[in-house]
Scaffold this motif. Structure first.
Motif, PDB file in Angstrom:
ATOM      1  N   ILE A  16       0.908  -0.949  -0.003  1.00  0.00           N
ATOM      2  CA  ILE A  16       0.146   0.564  -0.270  1.00  0.00           C
ATOM      3  C   ILE A  16       0.930   1.391  -0.048  1.00  0.00           C
ATOM      4  CG2 ILE A  16      -1.778   1.083   0.854  1.00  0.00           C
ATOM      5  CD1 ILE A  16      -2.856  -2.004   1.084  1.00  0.00           C
ATOM      6  N   TYR A  17       0.318   2.177  -0.900  1.00  0.00           N
ATOM      7  CA  TYR A  17       1.091   3.099  -0.980  1.00  0.00           C
ATOM      8  C   TYR A  17       0.565   4.479  -1.264  1.00  0.00           C
ATOM      9  CZ  TYR A  17       4.646  -0.197  -2.718  1.00  0.00           C
ATOM     10  OH  TYR A  17       5.650  -0.724  -3.361  1.00  0.00           O
ATOM     11  N   PRO A  18       1.396   6.081  -0.820  1.00  0.00           N
ATOM     12  CA  PRO A  18       0.552   6.982  -0.358  1.00  0.00           C
ATOM     13  C   PRO A  18       0.522   7.602  -1.842  1.00  0.00           C
ATOM     14  CG  PRO A  18       2.390   7.596   0.203  1.00  0.00           C
ATOM     15  CD  PRO A  18       2.287   6.273  -0.100  1.00  0.00           C
ATOM     16  N   VAL A  19      -0.788   8.057  -2.377  1.00  0.00           N
ATOM     17  CA  VAL A  19      -0.813   9.039  -3.717  1.00  0.00           C
ATOM     18  C   VAL A  19      -1.305  10.494  -3.413  1.00  0.00           C
ATOM     19  CG1 VAL A  19      -2.376   9.289  -6.289  1.00  0.00           C
ATOM     20  CG2 VAL A  19      -1.997   6.660  -4.935  1.00  0.00           C
ATOM     21  N   GLU A  20      -0.752  10.858  -4.493  1.00  0.00           N
ATOM     22  CA  GLU A  20      -0.797  13.204  -4.205  1.00  0.00           C
ATOM     23  C   GLU A  20      -1.902  13.430  -5.152  1.00  0.00           C
ATOM     24  OE1 GLU A  20       2.887  14.704  -4.423  1.00  0.00           O
ATOM     25  OE2 GLU A  20       4.147  14.002  -2.471  1.00  0.00           O
ATOM     26  N   ASN A  21      -1.275  12.685  -6.121  1.00  0.00           N
ATOM     27  CA  ASN A  21      -3.256  13.002  -7.324  1.00  0.00           C
ATOM     28  C   ASN A  21      -3.111  12.147  -8.010  1.00  0.00           C
ATOM     29  OD1 ASN A  21      -4.681  15.123  -7.959  1.00  0.00           O
ATOM     30  ND2 ASN A  21      -4.002  16.823  -8.533  1.00  0.00           N
ATOM     31  N   VAL A  22      -4.513  12.501  -8.553  1.00  0.00           N
ATOM     32  CA  VAL A  22      -4.129  11.853 -10.276  1.00  0.00           C
ATOM     33  C   VAL A  22      -5.269  12.773 -10.658  1.00  0.00           C
ATOM     34  CG1 VAL A  22      -5.845   9.799 -11.057  1.00  0.00           C
ATOM     35  CG2 VAL A  22      -5.045  10.360  -8.844  1.00  0.00           C
ATOM     36  N   ILE A  23      -5.130  12.913 -12.413  1.00  0.00           N
ATOM     37  CA  ILE A  23      -5.601  14.087 -13.306  1.00  0.00           C
ATOM     38  C   ILE A  23      -5.905  12.960 -14.358  1.00  0.00           C
ATOM     39  CG2 ILE A  23      -4.909  15.479 -14.951  1.00  0.00           C
ATOM     40  CD1 ILE A  23      -2.181  15.499 -12.755  1.00  0.00           C
ATOM     41  N   LYS A  24      -6.884  12.899 -14.823  1.00  0.00           N
ATOM     42  CA  LYS A  24      -7.327  12.438 -16.437  1.00  0.00           C
ATOM     43  C   LYS A  24      -7.728  13.478 -17.352  1.00  0.00           C
ATOM     44  CE  LYS A  24     -11.797  10.206 -16.010  1.00  0.00           C
ATOM     45  NZ  LYS A  24     -13.005   9.147 -15.913  1.00  0.00           N
ATOM     46  N   ILE A  25      -6.660  12.817 -18.565  1.00  0.00           N
ATOM     47  CA  ILE A  25      -6.430  13.314 -19.783  1.00  0.00           C
ATOM     48  C   ILE A  25      -7.185  14.250 -20.342  1.00  0.00           C
ATOM     49  CG2 ILE A  25      -4.376  13.710 -21.398  1.00  0.00           C
ATOM     50  CD1 ILE A  25      -2.716  11.500 -20.200  1.00  0.00           C
ATOM     51  N   ARG A  26      -8.346  13.056 -20.702  1.00  0.00           N
ATOM     52  CA  ARG A  26      -9.581  13.261 -21.832  1.00  0.00           C
ATOM     53  C   ARG A  26     -10.210  14.471 -21.023  1.00  0.00           C
ATOM     54  NH1 ARG A  26     -14.442  11.801 -21.860  1.00  0.00           N
ATOM     55  NH2 ARG A  26     -14.305  10.493 -19.932  1.00  0.00           N
ATOM     56  N   THR A  27     -10.405  15.192 -19.836  1.00  0.00           N
ATOM     57  CA  THR A  27     -11.415  15.548 -19.408  1.00  0.00           C
ATOM     58  C   THR A  27     -10.576  16.342 -18.602  1.00  0.00           C
ATOM     59  OG1 THR A  27     -11.362  14.709 -17.036  1.00  0.00           O
ATOM     60  CG2 THR A  27     -12.728  14.293 -18.933  1.00  0.00           C
ATOM     61  N   GLY A  28      -9.121  16.555 -17.903  1.00  0.00           N
ATOM     62  CA  GLY A  28      -8.765  17.410 -17.253  1.00  0.00           C
ATOM     63  C   GLY A  28      -9.003  16.802 -16.094  1.00  0.00           C
ATOM     64  N   GLU A  29      -9.723  16.245 -15.157  1.00  0.00           N
ATOM     65  CA  GLU A  29     -10.547  16.949 -13.828  1.00  0.00           C
ATOM     66  C   GLU A  29      -9.235  15.919 -13.009  1.00  0.00           C
ATOM     67  OE1 GLU A  29     -14.716  14.815 -14.207  1.00  0.00           O
ATOM     68  OE2 GLU A  29     -13.376  14.039 -15.538  1.00  0.00           O
TER      69      GLU A  29
ATOM     70  N   THR B 148       0.635  19.975 -17.899  1.00  0.00           N
ATOM     71  CA  THR B 148       0.663  20.673 -18.844  1.00  0.00           C
ATOM     72  C   THR B 148       1.194  19.836 -20.451  1.00  0.00           C
ATOM     73  OG1 THR B 148       0.857  21.970 -17.647  1.00  0.00           O
ATOM     74  CG2 THR B 148       0.681  22.668 -19.368  1.00  0.00           C
ATOM     75  N   LYS B 149       2.458  19.789 -19.843  1.00  0.00           N
ATOM     76  CA  LYS B 149       2.805  18.814 -22.038  1.00  0.00           C
ATOM     77  C   LYS B 149       2.188  17.802 -22.189  1.00  0.00           C
ATOM     78  CE  LYS B 149       6.254  19.603 -24.765  1.00  0.00           C
ATOM     79  NZ  LYS B 149       6.589  20.991 -25.634  1.00  0.00           N
ATOM     80  N   ALA B 150       2.252  16.713 -21.043  1.00  0.00           N
ATOM     81  CA  ALA B 150       2.018  15.532 -21.878  1.00  0.00           C
ATOM     82  C   ALA B 150      -0.063  15.784 -22.119  1.00  0.00           C
ATOM     83  CB  ALA B 150       1.205  14.474 -20.094  1.00  0.00           C
ATOM     84  N   LYS B 151      -0.268  16.432 -21.294  1.00  0.00           N
ATOM     85  CA  LYS B 151      -1.974  16.812 -22.010  1.00  0.00           C
ATOM     86  C   LYS B 151      -1.523  17.319 -22.887  1.00  0.00           C
ATOM     87  CE  LYS B 151      -4.454  17.620 -17.727  1.00  0.00           C
ATOM     88  NZ  LYS B 151      -5.354  19.127 -16.943  1.00  0.00           N
ATOM     89  N   ALA B 152      -0.716  18.079 -23.209  1.00  0.00           N
ATOM     90  CA  ALA B 152      -0.952  18.387 -24.370  1.00  0.00           C
ATOM     91  C   ALA B 152      -0.909  17.805 -26.126  1.00  0.00           C
ATOM     92  CB  ALA B 152      -0.455  20.023 -24.641  1.00  0.00           C
ATOM     93  N   VAL B 153      -0.125  16.269 -25.455  1.00  0.00           N
ATOM     94  CA  VAL B 153       0.618  16.047 -26.388  1.00  0.00           C
ATOM     95  C   VAL B 153       0.027  14.651 -26.532  1.00  0.00           C
ATOM     96  CG1 VAL B 153       2.366  13.980 -26.960  1.00  0.00           C
ATOM     97  CG2 VAL B 153       2.920  16.410 -26.085  1.00  0.00           C
ATOM     98  N   LEU B 154      -1.308  14.329 -25.433  1.00  0.00           N
ATOM     99  CA  LEU B 154      -2.032  13.033 -25.388  1.00  0.00           C
ATOM    100  C   LEU B 154      -3.049  13.034 -25.398  1.00  0.00           C
ATOM    101  CD1 LEU B 154       0.096  11.714 -22.609  1.00  0.00           C
ATOM    102  CD2 LEU B 154      -0.049  11.300 -24.713  1.00  0.00           C
ATOM    103  N   LYS B 155      -3.778  14.682 -25.514  1.00  0.00           N
ATOM    104  CA  LYS B 155      -5.140  14.514 -25.150  1.00  0.00           C
ATOM    105  C   LYS B 155      -6.142  14.384 -27.127  1.00  0.00           C
ATOM    106  CE  LYS B 155      -9.246  17.655 -23.572  1.00  0.00           C
ATOM    107  NZ  LYS B 155      -9.211  18.699 -23.448  1.00  0.00           N
ATOM    108  N   THR B 156      -6.941  13.665 -27.439  1.00  0.00           N
ATOM    109  CA  THR B 156      -7.678  13.534 -28.212  1.00  0.00           C
ATOM    110  C   THR B 156      -9.061  13.850 -27.881  1.00  0.00           C
ATOM    111  OG1 THR B 156      -8.336  11.208 -28.329  1.00  0.00           O
ATOM    112  CG2 THR B 156      -5.869  12.007 -29.337  1.00  0.00           C
ATOM    113  N   GLY B 157      -9.213  13.851 -26.821  1.00  0.00           N
ATOM    114  CA  GLY B 157     -10.755  13.074 -26.309  1.00  0.00           C
ATOM    115  C   GLY B 157     -11.460  12.862 -26.536  1.00  0.00           C
TER     116      GLY B 157
END
Ligand SMILES: Nc1ncnc2c1ncn2[C@@H]1O[C@H](COP(=O)(O)OP(=O)(O)OP(=O)(O)O)[C@@H](O)[C@H]1O
Ligand SMILES: Nc1ncnc2c1ncn2[C@@H]1O[C@H](COP(=O)(O)OP(=O)(O)OP(=O)(O)O)[C@@H](O)[C@H]1O
Ligand SMILES: Nc1ncnc2c1ncn2[C@@H]1O[C@H](COP(=O)(O)OP(=O)(O)OP(=O)(O)O)[C@@H](O)[C@H]1O
Ligand SMILES: [Mg+2]
Ligand SMILES: [Mg+2]
Ligand SMILES: [Mg+2]
Lengths: 115, 115, 115
Positions: free
Chosen positions: A96-109, B78-87
């Motif tokens: 079990i490990y700590p996680v600081e953040n998660v980002i969904k690339i499609r939505t930016g959430e 930010t850079k990863a999103k710019a390269v990976l986001k297709t929607g």
């Protein structure tokens, strides 16, 4: 921000499909699976792989990585134990490990919304 | 000691080369790449792989692991999103973890100097 | 609970067997090994792989993951350096991460008892 946690389960490759289904059942929203080699230091005891005893302590294992926030860590651990426990050596280990953040690339959430 | 952070980016294998170049451009000093399988729980939606819809939720993905200190986490994201986001679903996910220390074996340097 | 730590060592594939033995010698009770690709950003310097210089910065590497509690992190790092240091670029890097818990599936033991 709600606490996010990474659960890493390393177990026998034969259990891959059962474990995936079990995680699905408890509402896990994603997982990452990879093939690894596991050195269990059995100090003389011999683990079996496909019916053959392994002298060298290096066996094919499967690693599941599951990041959760709303699904409780304990539920994941309990479910994994139920599916994976045979009572023989090599059943697997959970880290079990700590996680600081998660980002969904499609939505930016971010954070819990990204899971 | 300066805060060190691990950024894990899991995305489509086709994006491997573009993402590597993009990270290089922003001054990342190293990265580790591996092939994994991703289970996205689409709950009915179907992700495509090479033009074929996948019934089972287990797709080849590529995982980038990047440990940073001086390069800001936000710049990498930010850079990863710019390269990976297709929607489209399956664009990928970014996980952020704490790092306690880094050691460069050749020089023995630790922390930010090892990056 | 005693502090648990994950030590990740990424180095040349040729060193896999020596590193495994070395870890065994210092009483490590388990380890997980995987094959990865490493992008070292050498900024002009060229790393060699099997006697051939690599233009593109993407080389086969081996990753060891070792979770410890009673065995000191410093002992693992010192031993790894002793085995891996050649003085040439590409000797490898060690990353240290916090661990929240460990569970041994066969026995249900947690924390230091699970290691
Ligand atoms: N301390 C550790 N650090 C990193 N990986 C580990 C560690 N212990 C176990 N593992 C990984 O977990 C896998 C499964 O471990 P295993 O189930 O054999 O644990 P164990 O402690 O030897 O328990 P058992 O006595 O039931 O075999 C190993 O093959 C290895 O990949
Ligand atoms: N909760 C999670 N735990 C572990 N790995 C995950 C998790 N969620 C996603 N992943 C990994 O990230 C990969 C990419 O995820 P994906 O882009 O499909 O995310 P998503 O949340 O399903 O977003 P989308 O709706 O845009 O598809 C997955 O194939 C899996 O390897
Ligand atoms: N910042 C980083 N983030 C993620 N992985 C890294 C990072 N730096 C190095 N690595 C991984 O470690 C491997 C070995 O790194 P390497 O020994 O080349 O480090 P280095 O800093 O380039 O030192 P050297 O100058 O001695 O080559 C890389 O191939 C890569 O897989
Ligand atoms: Mg074992
Ligand atoms: Mg998805
Ligand atoms: Mg290098």
């Amino acid at each position: 921000m709600d606490k996010m946690t990474k659960i890493e389960i390393i177990t026998r490759p034969e259990k891959m499909s059962d474990l995936k289904e079990a995680m699905n059942e408890i509402g896990i929203t994603g997982m990452t699976v990879s093939h690894v080699l596991g050195c269990g230091m059995q100090k003389g005891k011999t683990e079996m792989y496909r019916g053959v005893p392994y002298e060298i302590s290096l066996l094919p294992k499967v690693k599941f990585e599951i990041i959760v926030c709303e699904v409780p860590v304990d539920l994941v651990v309990t479910k994994a134990k139920a599916v994976l426990k045979t009572g023989n050596i090599g059943d697997g280990k959970i880290f079990i490990y700590p996680v600081e953040n998660v980002i969904k690339i499609r939505t930016g959430e971010e954070g819990v919304k990204a899971l």
